[in-house]
Design an enzyme around this catalytic site. Structure first.
Site, mmCIF file in Angstrom:
data_model
loop_
_atom_site.group_PDB
_atom_site.id
_atom_site.type_symbol
_atom_site.label_atom_id
_atom_site.label_comp_id
_atom_site.label_asym_id
_atom_site.label_seq_id
_atom_site.Cartn_x
_atom_site.Cartn_y
_atom_site.Cartn_z
ATOM 1 N N ARG A 155 -2.867 1.942 -17.795
ATOM 2 C CA ARG A 155 -3.241 2.596 -16.539
ATOM 3 C C ARG A 155 -3.998 3.917 -16.702
ATOM 4 N NH1 ARG A 155 -0.207 4.062 -13.007
ATOM 5 N NH2 ARG A 155 -1.195 3.202 -11.174
ATOM 6 N N TYR A 169 2.866 -2.379 -13.011
ATOM 7 C CA TYR A 169 1.544 -2.565 -13.624
ATOM 8 C C TYR A 169 1.445 -1.944 -15.020
ATOM 9 C CZ TYR A 169 0.859 -3.712 -8.790
ATOM 10 O OH TYR A 169 1.022 -4.266 -7.553
ATOM 11 N N GLY A 213 0.838 -1.192 0.000
ATOM 12 C CA GLY A 213 0.000 0.000 0.000
ATOM 13 C C GLY A 213 0.876 1.247 0.000
ATOM 14 N N CYS A 238 -7.668 1.810 -32.243
ATOM 15 C CA CYS A 238 -8.916 2.315 -32.807
ATOM 16 C C CYS A 238 -10.033 2.297 -31.783
ATOM 17 C CB CYS A 238 -9.274 1.521 -34.059
ATOM 18 S SG CYS A 238 -8.091 1.863 -35.355
ATOM 19 N N GLU A 239 -9.831 3.131 -30.780
ATOM 20 C CA GLU A 239 -10.766 3.381 -29.690
ATOM 21 C C GLU A 239 -10.226 4.606 -28.998
ATOM 22 O OE1 GLU A 239 -12.220 0.538 -26.662
ATOM 23 O OE2 GLU A 239 -11.552 -0.970 -28.082
ATOM 24 N N GLU A 266 5.152 -6.692 1.403
ATOM 25 C CA GLU A 266 5.166 -7.183 0.022
ATOM 26 C C GLU A 266 4.918 -6.046 -0.955
ATOM 27 O OE1 GLU A 266 2.378 -10.390 0.970
ATOM 28 O OE2 GLU A 266 0.801 -9.000 0.376
ATOM 29 N N PRO A 267 5.866 -5.141 -1.078
ATOM 30 C CA PRO A 267 5.688 -4.004 -1.977
ATOM 31 C C PRO A 267 5.922 -4.370 -3.443
ATOM 32 C CG PRO A 267 7.832 -3.883 -0.913
ATOM 33 C CD PRO A 267 7.156 -5.118 -0.377
ATOM 34 N N GLY A 268 5.118 -3.820 -4.309
ATOM 35 C CA GLY A 268 5.347 -3.948 -5.739
ATOM 36 C C GLY A 268 5.740 -2.583 -6.280
ATOM 37 N N TYR A 291 -7.455 3.322 -14.939
ATOM 38 C CA TYR A 291 -7.592 3.918 -13.610
ATOM 39 C C TYR A 291 -7.604 5.440 -13.632
ATOM 40 C CZ TYR A 291 -5.615 -0.655 -12.198
ATOM 41 O OH TYR A 291 -5.350 -1.984 -12.010
HETATM 42 C C1 LIG Z 1 -0.748 -6.401 -5.562
HETATM 43 C C2 LIG Z 1 -0.370 -6.869 -4.221
HETATM 44 C C3 LIG Z 1 0.703 -6.283 -3.539
HETATM 45 C C4 LIG Z 1 1.517 -5.134 -4.085
HETATM 46 O O1 LIG Z 1 0.841 -3.918 -4.034
HETATM 47 P P1 LIG Z 1 1.609 -2.558 -4.456
HETATM 48 O O2 LIG Z 1 0.556 -1.517 -4.356
HETATM 49 O O3 LIG Z 1 2.126 -2.725 -5.830
HETATM 50 O O4 LIG Z 1 2.718 -2.357 -3.494
HETATM 51 C C5 LIG Z 1 1.019 -6.805 -2.299
HETATM 52 N N1 LIG Z 1 0.333 -7.828 -1.756
HETATM 53 C C6 LIG Z 1 -0.704 -8.425 -2.393
HETATM 54 C C7 LIG Z 1 -1.398 -9.556 -1.758
HETATM 55 C C8 LIG Z 1 -1.085 -7.958 -3.637
HETATM 56 O O5 LIG Z 1 -2.125 -8.547 -4.249
#
Ligand SMILES: *Cc1c(COP(=O)(O)O)cnc(C)c1O
Length: 419
Positions: free
Chosen positions: A298, A356, A218, A328-329, A259-261, A302
């Site tokens: 995105r 993403y 988050g 073509c949209e 668990e950061p993405g 979003y």
């Molecule tokens: C997508 C996801 C994340 C990563 O979220 P970010 O906003 O990219 O940091 C972490 N944990 C779980 C379970 C997710 O589905």
């Protein structure tokens, strides 16, 4: 990775192309581990779905990261990149018991987010330790007030179901070794996040044999000037202190997991696209690029903002453009955006294109997915080739419709003969 480096990448590999700066991924990873330096056992599990290229996964493996995965295929990518199963957590939503069992058999930590599967899995595999995903029903509502929400969320086991959960654990004699939450909402308001953490601690007390508490993600990163981002340093200070206190109460040094993405890879990415056409209409000037929402969805999906820089003419006079794709949209990247004067052939750089973006790319309009390049140690490395026509047709099965017709007729004849 400066403008010249990016132009060189566009020249060498062609456009459109994704470029990822390893340096930035490394510095974000270090920022996070430094902020939580006072926690004895810290575990960062990178969320693969943000950017799943194997070479990027290898980089994260080198840094000491684990992985957070949401599908069997992401687990397989992680294993291919050299992660050991013990460094992977599987946090799916709505997947089958069979897939969970398949992943568990590989030795990966399972995280279950509903009571039905928990009961079935626990009954069949009481000796496999399982983490549970809790929904604390907390979200930020305004500045400092805390509102209870997300009651409709499909994710996690509601804290109001803990009595039922405990009964399942007792009946199956399964072992819960971790507690997890990932609300997906912003950790901009640290007090709200700490409040949710207290709910997690309260829940954790009900389980005797935990090894870790996972606070999900988050983390927010800035997308444009003036954007607020998660204050990792302050969060680290406050949550570490509280976590260490909790471990004392609990009587065991648990691991603290995240668990950061987006936090790790978003800012590291640039998407480079070439301007095909500058089109003046009665109301605006369009800059049409050789890409679209098939490559970067995105903004359309979003309403996400990606800063756009004209790296071919960075010193040019600012003008206003609507940057659009070739799909073509309606396919708008940016409306009325102030960008240095654009000429046809210029290369535009879309910022924050690490998370993403490529992972959500498709072949819509029968276009090829772009190439991916990792900028590492001052050099570009191709980490995914641009697709070719072969890729578009690989799994298609061409049916000879004339033959089909004849066979049907034959079958009918046989049927008649049997009768
Ligand atoms: C997508 C996801 C994340 C990563 O979220 P970010 O906003 O990219 O940091 C972490 N944990 C779980 C379970 C997710 O589905």
């Amino acid at each position: 990775m400066n403008n010249q480096d990016l132009l060189q990448v566009a020249n060498e590999y062609g456009a459109p192309v994704y470029v990822y700066d390893a340096e930035k991924i490394i510095s974000q990873y270090e920022r996070l581990t430094t902020a939580f330096g006072k926690v004895k056992h810290l575990k960062i599990n990178y969320a693969v779905k943000a950017l799943s290229n194997i070479s990027v996964l290898k980089l994260l493996n080198k840094l000491g990261s684990g992985l957070d995965t949401v599908s069997l295929q992401e687990v397989q990518l992680g294993l291919r990149a050299g992660f050991s199963p013990g460094d992977i957590i599987f946090t799916p939503n709505g997947v089958s018991l069979e897939e969970i069992e398949e992943v568990s058999a590989l030795g990966v930590q399972i995280n279950i987010d509903n009571l039905s599967i928990l009961e079935q899995f626990g009954a069949k595999h009481p000796n496999v330790p399982v983490c549970i995903r809790i929904n604390p029903h907390v979200m930020a509502g305004g500045n400092t007030n805390i509102s209870v929400g997300h009651i409709d969320s499909k994710f996690g086991i509601s804290i109001h179901q803990i009595p039922h959960l405990l009964r399942i654990v007792e009946n199956t004699k399964m072992h819960i070794n971790g507690i997890h939450m990932h609300t997906g909402s912003d950790i901009l308001d640290i007090e709200v996040f700490l409040y949710a953490s207290e709910i997690l601690f309260d829940t954790a007390k009900q389980f005797e044999n935990l090894d870790f508490i996972d606070f999900g993600s988050g983390f927010k990163v800035p997308y444009k000037e003036g954007d607020i981002e998660t204050n990792i340093e302050e969060l680290g200070k406050k949550l570490s202190k509280r976590f260490n206190e909790f471990c004392k109460e609990y009587g065991k040094d648990l691991s603290l997991a995240f668990e950061p993405g987006k936090f790790l890879v978003s800012e590291a990415g640039c998407f480079l696209a070439k301007v095909n056409v500058v089109k003046q209409t009665t109301s605006t000037v369009f800059a049409g690029v050789d890409s679209g929402f098939n490559h970067l969805i995105r903004p359309m999906l979003y309403g996400a903002h990606h800063d756009i820089v004209n790296i071919s003419n960075p010193g040019g006079r600012d003008r206003f453009y609507s940057v659009v794709g070739y799909i073509c949209e309606t396919d708008t990247f940016a409306n009325n955006r102030r960008i240095a004067e654009i000429n046809e052939g210029d290369v535009l750089c879309f910022k924050n294109a690490g998370a993403y973006c490529f992972t959500m790319a498709s072949n819509y309009n029968s276009r090829f997915r772009p190439a991916e390049v990792l900028w590492y140690n001052g050099q570009s490395h191709l980490i995914r080739k641009r697709e070719t026509f072969e890729d578009l047709v690989r799994n298609q099965v061409e049916v000879d419709l004339n033959t089909v017709k004849q066979q049907t007729t034959q079958l009918e004849e046989e049927n008649i003969a049997v009768k």
